[in-house]
Design a protein around this motif. Sequence first.
Motif, PDB file in Angstrom:
ATOM      1  N   ARG A 185      45.727  46.524  49.269  1.00 18.66           N
ATOM      2  CA  ARG A 185      44.362  46.323  48.794  1.00 18.66           C
ATOM      3  C   ARG A 185      43.452  47.395  49.372  1.00 18.66           C
ATOM      4  NH1 ARG A 185      43.876  42.266  44.766  1.00 18.66           N
ATOM      5  NH2 ARG A 185      45.592  40.828  45.116  1.00 18.66           N
ATOM      6  N   THR A 186      42.554  47.879  48.553  1.00 22.41           N
ATOM      7  CA  THR A 186      41.584  48.829  49.057  1.00 22.41           C
ATOM      8  C   THR A 186      40.459  48.067  49.735  1.00 22.41           C
ATOM      9  OG1 THR A 186      40.435  48.790  46.918  1.00 22.41           O
ATOM     10  CG2 THR A 186      42.112  50.490  47.237  1.00 22.41           C
ATOM     11  N   ALA A 187      39.606  48.785  50.455  1.00 22.65           N
ATOM     12  CA  ALA A 187      38.507  48.136  51.164  1.00 22.65           C
ATOM     13  C   ALA A 187      37.580  47.424  50.172  1.00 22.65           C
ATOM     14  CB  ALA A 187      37.719  49.182  51.962  1.00 22.65           C
ATOM     15  N   VAL A 188      37.181  46.213  50.553  1.00 21.67           N
ATOM     16  CA  VAL A 188      36.305  45.425  49.687  1.00 21.67           C
ATOM     17  C   VAL A 188      34.925  46.059  49.638  1.00 21.67           C
ATOM     18  CG1 VAL A 188      35.195  43.193  49.364  1.00 21.67           C
ATOM     19  CG2 VAL A 188      37.566  43.304  50.131  1.00 21.67           C
ATOM     20  N   ALA A 189      34.417  46.295  48.449  1.00 15.01           N
ATOM     21  CA  ALA A 189      33.066  46.820  48.258  1.00 15.01           C
ATOM     22  C   ALA A 189      32.277  45.803  47.444  1.00 15.01           C
ATOM     23  CB  ALA A 189      33.127  48.168  47.540  1.00 15.01           C
ATOM     24  N   THR A 190      31.037  46.109  47.188  1.00 15.81           N
ATOM     25  CA  THR A 190      30.188  45.210  46.422  1.00 15.81           C
ATOM     26  C   THR A 190      30.400  45.435  44.937  1.00 15.81           C
ATOM     27  OG1 THR A 190      28.538  45.246  48.184  1.00 15.81           O
ATOM     28  CG2 THR A 190      27.801  44.494  46.021  1.00 15.81           C
ATOM     29  N   LEU A 191      30.419  44.359  44.176  1.00 15.00           N
ATOM     30  CA  LEU A 191      30.555  44.460  42.725  1.00 15.00           C
ATOM     31  C   LEU A 191      29.415  45.280  42.136  1.00 15.00           C
ATOM     32  CD1 LEU A 191      31.545  40.781  41.920  1.00 15.00           C
ATOM     33  CD2 LEU A 191      32.879  42.768  41.217  1.00 15.00           C
ATOM     34  N   THR A 192      29.757  46.213  41.265  1.00 21.72           N
ATOM     35  CA  THR A 192      28.751  47.002  40.554  1.00 21.72           C
ATOM     36  C   THR A 192      28.381  46.277  39.259  1.00 21.72           C
ATOM     37  OG1 THR A 192      30.380  48.221  39.249  1.00 21.72           O
ATOM     38  CG2 THR A 192      29.833  49.090  41.440  1.00 21.72           C
ATOM     39  N   PRO A 193      27.277  46.668  38.618  1.00 22.03           N
ATOM     40  CA  PRO A 193      26.949  46.074  37.313  1.00 22.03           C
ATOM     41  C   PRO A 193      28.083  46.228  36.303  1.00 22.03           C
ATOM     42  CG  PRO A 193      25.043  47.240  38.185  1.00 22.03           C
ATOM     43  CD  PRO A 193      26.194  47.546  39.113  1.00 22.03           C
ATOM     44  N   GLU A 194      28.787  47.356  36.332  1.00 21.66           N
ATOM     45  CA  GLU A 194      29.917  47.559  35.424  1.00 21.66           C
ATOM     46  C   GLU A 194      31.053  46.592  35.747  1.00 21.66           C
ATOM     47  OE1 GLU A 194      28.382  49.969  37.131  1.00 21.66           O
ATOM     48  OE2 GLU A 194      27.279  50.901  35.458  1.00 21.66           O
ATOM     49  N   ASP A 195      31.291  46.364  37.053  1.00 24.06           N
ATOM     50  CA  ASP A 195      32.299  45.389  37.461  1.00 24.06           C
ATOM     51  C   ASP A 195      31.973  44.009  36.924  1.00 24.06           C
ATOM     52  OD1 ASP A 195      33.861  47.146  38.969  1.00 24.06           O
ATOM     53  OD2 ASP A 195      32.812  46.714  40.835  1.00 24.06           O
ATOM     54  N   ARG A 196      30.704  43.630  36.997  1.00 27.65           N
ATOM     55  CA  ARG A 196      30.307  42.284  36.593  1.00 27.65           C
ATOM     56  C   ARG A 196      30.512  42.076  35.102  1.00 27.65           C
ATOM     57  NH1 ARG A 196      25.645  43.189  40.139  1.00 27.65           N
ATOM     58  NH2 ARG A 196      24.204  43.026  38.391  1.00 27.65           N
ATOM     59  N   VAL A 197      30.274  43.115  34.309  1.00 29.84           N
ATOM     60  CA  VAL A 197      30.521  43.025  32.869  1.00 29.84           C
ATOM     61  C   VAL A 197      32.012  42.787  32.614  1.00 29.84           C
ATOM     62  CG1 VAL A 197      30.514  44.317  30.702  1.00 29.84           C
ATOM     63  CG2 VAL A 197      28.525  44.404  32.202  1.00 29.84           C
ATOM     64  N   LEU A 198      32.861  43.513  33.325  1.00 28.60           N
ATOM     65  CA  LEU A 198      34.302  43.373  33.172  1.00 28.60           C
ATOM     66  C   LEU A 198      34.763  41.994  33.645  1.00 28.60           C
ATOM     67  CD1 LEU A 198      36.953  44.707  32.369  1.00 28.60           C
ATOM     68  CD2 LEU A 198      37.061  45.734  34.645  1.00 28.60           C
ATOM     69  N   LEU A 199      34.215  41.544  34.749  1.00 31.71           N
ATOM     70  CA  LEU A 199      34.565  40.237  35.294  1.00 31.71           C
ATOM     71  C   LEU A 199      34.244  39.125  34.287  1.00 31.71           C
ATOM     72  CD1 LEU A 199      33.819  39.071  38.908  1.00 31.71           C
ATOM     73  CD2 LEU A 199      33.311  37.577  36.996  1.00 31.71           C
ATOM     74  N   LEU A 200      33.063  39.172  33.706  1.00 26.83           N
ATOM     75  CA  LEU A 200      32.668  38.149  32.736  1.00 26.83           C
ATOM     76  C   LEU A 200      33.544  38.195  31.483  1.00 26.83           C
ATOM     77  CD1 LEU A 200      28.772  38.307  33.056  1.00 26.83           C
ATOM     78  CD2 LEU A 200      30.285  36.490  33.850  1.00 26.83           C
ATOM     79  N   ARG A 236      37.415  42.647  44.829  1.00 30.62           N
ATOM     80  CA  ARG A 236      36.062  42.231  44.445  1.00 30.62           C
ATOM     81  C   ARG A 236      36.072  41.050  43.474  1.00 30.62           C
ATOM     82  NH1 ARG A 236      36.336  47.629  43.950  1.00 30.62           N
ATOM     83  NH2 ARG A 236      35.994  47.745  41.696  1.00 30.62           N
ATOM     84  N   ALA A 237      37.203  40.820  42.843  1.00 34.24           N
ATOM     85  CA  ALA A 237      37.335  39.710  41.898  1.00 34.24           C
ATOM     86  C   ALA A 237      38.673  39.031  42.112  1.00 34.24           C
ATOM     87  CB  ALA A 237      37.198  40.197  40.459  1.00 34.24           C
ATOM     88  N   VAL A 238      38.741  37.773  41.700  1.00 38.10           N
ATOM     89  CA  VAL A 238      39.927  36.954  41.905  1.00 38.10           C
ATOM     90  C   VAL A 238      40.403  36.414  40.562  1.00 38.10           C
ATOM     91  CG1 VAL A 238      40.808  34.820  42.929  1.00 38.10           C
ATOM     92  CG2 VAL A 238      39.229  36.264  44.226  1.00 38.10           C
TER      93      VAL A 238
END
Length: 354
Positions: A185-200, A236-238
């Motif tokens: 696993r890479t170091a945990v960072a904060t979710l970006t707005p782009e990450d949140r779109v993908l997560l949803l 950043r996501a599970v």
Amino acid sequence: MHGFAGPLGLKAGATPPRGTLDELDLALVNALQMAPRAPWAQLARPLGVDAATLSRRWSRLRDSGEAWVTCYAAPSQVTYGALALVEVSCVPQAREALAEQLARHPQAMSVELVAGSCDLLLTVAAATMSLMSGYVLALGRIETVIATRTHLVQRVHRDASEWRMDSLSRDQRRDLAETEDGGARTAVATLTPEDRVLLLALTEDGRRSVTSIAAELGRPESTVRRSLHSLLQGGRAVLRCDAAHLYAGWRSSATLWMAVPPAQLLAAGDELSRLRSTRMAASVSAEANLLSVVWLHALDDLARYEVQAAARITSVRVLNRAVNLRWVKRMGRLLGDDGRSTGCVPVDPWHPIA
């Protein structure tokens, strides 16, 4: 190769009767808990059936609401803001209607009707403490709400995504460990707005294809594939595979609030995490500084669980219990009376307070 014949004598390709999951169903769910996005061809050898059979089985389980894979922000993304269990007391005749109303809130990860010192138990995620404060205050303004009590999570010792059904042999688990969506696993960072779109985009179906996501988001498949790999491997996501608990033999669940001396809190949380029935364990900021969400085959197993916890943590005191009467929502999934998924309200810790 491993073959399956269920407890009712079903062969691997057969469909079990309504209201139960056979051995292959349970093994498939267990395998997807370990490797939620693994191709069917990779799961075929450990499970001892062909990829086409696994694909058909999963389609039936998913379409019937008996099992699903979802995606949500990792605990590290919300504990920097706020993750909390909120007890809600309400006007008695409003319990069900209020539970259905709260289940539509994107901040409410889970909503339960419970027996205990409150009527409803919510698991709430917010990206900031300000959003959490605003959400709890908004709860108090609902006409049918009498009182709320908030338990802020300080540390998640065990997330429910780490819990596994015990449906696979040791050899199968070893084979699947090589497939598991893990590795370095890479170091945990904060979710970006782009990450949140993908997560949803993954919330309702965590096994959704890259092609489908790329088409929805209007992005190249190669970009989506890289972003998805970064999102999951970056912690950043599970991804979490879940099942209708009643169909899988888990007839009861409960949340226990416990107290231990502060100096023992970290060790106690880790000990609770090792108990088979512990789905989630967390440290919280209250007199009851430790909580455990427990899944049970029968309600009388709760006493045995408490005995096990006391044997491992001699200083622990159970201060309160909330026994689940019915899940209305669990990690974004709306659930029917029998525990099957009937829909999805994506969890969104960044959602503004209405």
